[in-house]
Design a protein around this motif. Structure first.
Motif, PDB file in Angstrom:
ATOM      1  N   UNK A 191       0.822  -1.204   0.000  1.00  0.00           N
ATOM      2  CA  UNK A 191       0.000   0.000   0.000  1.00  0.00           C
ATOM      3  C   UNK A 191       0.858   1.256   0.000  1.00  0.00           C
ATOM      4  N   UNK A 192       2.028   1.206   0.643  1.00  0.00           N
ATOM      5  CA  UNK A 192       2.952   2.344   0.585  1.00  0.00           C
ATOM      6  C   UNK A 192       3.426   2.558  -0.848  1.00  0.00           C
ATOM      7  N   UNK A 193       3.723   1.470  -1.541  1.00  0.00           N
ATOM      8  CA  UNK A 193       4.138   1.563  -2.938  1.00  0.00           C
ATOM      9  C   UNK A 193       2.987   2.097  -3.801  1.00  0.00           C
ATOM     10  N   UNK A 194       1.769   1.631  -3.509  1.00  0.00           N
ATOM     11  CA  UNK A 194       0.616   2.097  -4.273  1.00  0.00           C
ATOM     12  C   UNK A 194       0.367   3.587  -4.061  1.00  0.00           C
ATOM     13  N   UNK A 195       0.619   4.073  -2.849  1.00  0.00           N
ATOM     14  CA  UNK A 195       0.444   5.511  -2.589  1.00  0.00           C
ATOM     15  C   UNK A 195       1.405   6.343  -3.420  1.00  0.00           C
ATOM     16  N   UNK A 196       2.602   5.835  -3.612  1.00  0.00           N
ATOM     17  CA  UNK A 196       3.580   6.561  -4.414  1.00  0.00           C
ATOM     18  C   UNK A 196       3.253   6.505  -5.901  1.00  0.00           C
ATOM     19  N   UNK A 197       2.821   5.349  -6.371  1.00  0.00           N
ATOM     20  CA  UNK A 197       2.599   5.163  -7.803  1.00  0.00           C
ATOM     21  C   UNK A 197       1.218   5.626  -8.256  1.00  0.00           C
ATOM     22  N   UNK A 198       0.215   5.549  -7.362  1.00  0.00           N
ATOM     23  CA  UNK A 198      -1.166   5.887  -7.736  1.00  0.00           C
ATOM     24  C   UNK A 198      -1.791   6.789  -6.666  1.00  0.00           C
ATOM     25  N   UNK A 199      -1.260   7.998  -6.495  1.00  0.00           N
ATOM     26  CA  UNK A 199      -1.739   8.864  -5.405  1.00  0.00           C
ATOM     27  C   UNK A 199      -3.177   9.339  -5.579  1.00  0.00           C
ATOM     28  N   UNK A 200      -3.740   9.221  -6.782  1.00  0.00           N
ATOM     29  CA  UNK A 200      -5.118   9.656  -6.999  1.00  0.00           C
ATOM     30  C   UNK A 200      -6.124   8.519  -6.840  1.00  0.00           C
ATOM     31  N   UNK A 201      -5.658   7.320  -6.502  1.00  0.00           N
ATOM     32  CA  UNK A 201      -6.588   6.225  -6.210  1.00  0.00           C
ATOM     33  C   UNK A 201      -7.381   6.576  -4.951  1.00  0.00           C
ATOM     34  N   UNK A 202      -8.699   6.540  -4.986  1.00  0.00           N
ATOM     35  CA  UNK A 202      -9.486   7.014  -3.839  1.00  0.00           C
ATOM     36  C   UNK A 202      -9.237   6.257  -2.542  1.00  0.00           C
ATOM     37  N   UNK A 203      -9.011   4.960  -2.613  1.00  0.00           N
ATOM     38  CA  UNK A 203      -8.970   4.161  -1.390  1.00  0.00           C
ATOM     39  C   UNK A 203      -7.578   3.953  -0.816  1.00  0.00           C
ATOM     40  N   UNK A 204      -6.543   4.211  -1.606  1.00  0.00           N
ATOM     41  CA  UNK A 204      -5.212   3.768  -1.211  1.00  0.00           C
ATOM     42  C   UNK A 204      -4.729   4.418   0.087  1.00  0.00           C
ATOM     43  N   UNK A 205      -5.037   5.687   0.302  1.00  0.00           N
ATOM     44  CA  UNK A 205      -4.482   6.395   1.460  1.00  0.00           C
ATOM     45  C   UNK A 205      -5.108   5.907   2.771  1.00  0.00           C
ATOM     46  N   UNK A 206      -6.439   5.776   2.785  1.00  0.00           N
ATOM     47  CA  UNK A 206      -7.092   5.326   4.008  1.00  0.00           C
ATOM     48  C   UNK A 206      -6.802   3.853   4.283  1.00  0.00           C
TER      49      UNK A 206
END
Length: 280
Positions: free
Chosen positions: A52-67
């Motif tokens: 999920x940390x990697x996803x936050x870096x690569x896809x910061x506009x994904x709605x669910x990744x941050x929460x």
């Protein structure tokens, strides 16, 4: 009256936070986020955090990744840290992601999921205040979070995920006193168990974000609160098949087998659970 408000408040906090670990959508990065979610539900929290940390870096506009990332770090902390440290971890991460969601909303207000997850994040912030017995801050954050989720439900009836927290509150009101029903009605909600179950079932079958949590809650309710063993078996079977390493989901499945008189399958399930118990 104070105790009634407190009970409603705690319930709202719980149902808001249900969105945290669940995600399914049609946005860039969903496949990687789902890998993290699957690790999350199978209690591989370190692996979930890494993905999920990697996803936050690569896809910061994904709605669910941050929460989802914040929820994974919180669960990992709950398994490894003293209780006060878990509040610090959650508070730190929420302070990080709430401004992110606010910025995403400002940039693209046409994505309702941003607002949904912002409301969920604010609700989780109330959990921190509740744990620290900061009552006024708890009340403010809980109200803001639930109000935001309700707005998403009103503006976007096709987002069935909002039906889960609303259904939980309605179901709880249906079990409670007149004053609790009155407090819930002030939110503009129904106050019957049947209405609550209907909305939770809708979230389980059609919810993109909340389907796993909805099935888990319904499985529990149908086993021990509002008995319907066949429905409990239906939901718990789907959970067990999807997350075979989740011990809690397997317990729901086992109890459902017992209560539907599937004793041979139940004995097999007991043997399998005993075999993996030492690995927990």
């Amino acid at each position: 009256m104070v105790k009634i408000v407190e009970r409603i408040l705690i319930l709202i906090l719980i149902c808001i936070s249900l969105f945290a670990p669940t995600v399914f959508g049609q946005h860039p990065g969903d496949s990687l986020v789902w890998e993290g979610v699957n690790d999350f539900y199978d209690f591989r929290t370190a692996e979930a955090i890494e993905k999920l940390s990697r996803a936050r870096q690569e896809y910061p506009e994904n709605p669910a990744v941050h929460l989802t990332w914040a929820s994974a770090t919180w669960l990992h902390s709950q398994a490894n840290d003293p209780i006060e440290m878990t509040y610090e971890v959650l508070s730190r991460d929420l302070d990080t992601i709430i401004p992110v969601y606010e910025d995403l909303i400002n940039k693209n207000s046409t994505v309702p999921e941003y607002k949904l997850f912002l409301g969920s994040a604010i609700g989780l912030k109330a959990r921190v205040h509740l744990g620290r017995k900061e009552w006024l801050r708890t009340l403010i954050a809980a109200y803001r979070g639930f109000k935001t989720v309700k707005e998403v439900a009103k503006e976007n009836p096709g987002i069935y995920d909002t039906q889960l927290p609303i259904g939980i509150v309605e179901y709880y009101a249906g079990m409670s006193s007149f004053l609790v029903k009155l407090a819930v009605a002030l939110f503009g909600l129904e106050t019957t168990k049947s209405a609550g179950l209907e909305k939770m079932e809708l979230a389980a079958e059609k919810g993109e974000f909340s389907c796993v949590e909805a099935r888990s809650i319904l499985g529990f309710l149908y086993l021990w609160v509002d008995p319907n063993p066949d429905r409990a078996l239906y939901h718990s079977t789907l959970l067990k098949e999807r997350y075979p390493h989740n011990f809690y989901f397997r317990i729901l499945y086992l109890e459902s087998l017992i209560k539907t008189w599937n004793h041979a399958e139940a004995l097999t399930e007991i043997d399998e659970l005993e075999a993996v118990f030492e690995e927990l």
